[in-house]
Motif scaffolding. Structure first.
Motif, PDB file in Angstrom:
ATOM      1  N   GLU A   1      97.777  -4.456 -14.197  1.00  0.00           N
ATOM      2  CA  GLU A   1      97.349  -2.959 -13.849  1.00  0.00           C
ATOM      3  C   GLU A   1      98.445  -2.076 -14.454  1.00  0.00           C
ATOM      4  O   GLU A   1      98.218  -1.008 -15.002  1.00  0.00           O
ATOM      5  N   GLN A   2      99.757  -2.280 -14.322  1.00  0.00           N
ATOM      6  CA  GLN A   2     100.691  -1.635 -14.733  1.00  0.00           C
ATOM      7  C   GLN A   2     100.918  -1.357 -16.177  1.00  0.00           C
ATOM      8  O   GLN A   2     101.049  -0.474 -16.845  1.00  0.00           O
TER       9      GLN A   2
ATOM     10  N   ASN B   1      98.105  -1.797 -18.220  1.00  0.00           N
ATOM     11  CA  ASN B   1      97.081  -1.170 -18.669  1.00  0.00           C
ATOM     12  C   ASN B   1      97.349   0.413 -18.531  1.00  0.00           C
ATOM     13  O   ASN B   1      96.856   1.325 -19.478  1.00  0.00           O
TER      14      ASN B   1
END
Length: 62
Positions: free
Chosen positions: A42-43, A45
């Motif tokens: 997620e980071q 992305n």
């Protein structure tokens, strides 16, 4: 007549419970590791999207 089921030996019960407890701990650890991987993805992305938006906004100012 119905026969009564026999209970396992106390040592066998103790061993089974210890094994089950360890399996639960291993599953918890695997879940935590999975959460870490998901967080890292997620980071990445978010960082990639931030860079893309920055480039788009810079191109729009030219």
């Amino acid at each position: 007549m119905t026969s009564m089921p026999t209970l396992p030996e106390p040592e066998k019960i103790k061993g089974t419970l210890a094994k089950a407890h360890r399996n639960c701990q291993e599953m918890e650890l695997a879940g935590i590791q999975l959460e870490e991987v998901i967080f890292q993805l997620e980071q990445e992305n978010l960082t990639r999207r931030k860079q893309q938006l920055g480039k788009l906004l810079q191109q729009g100012q030219s």
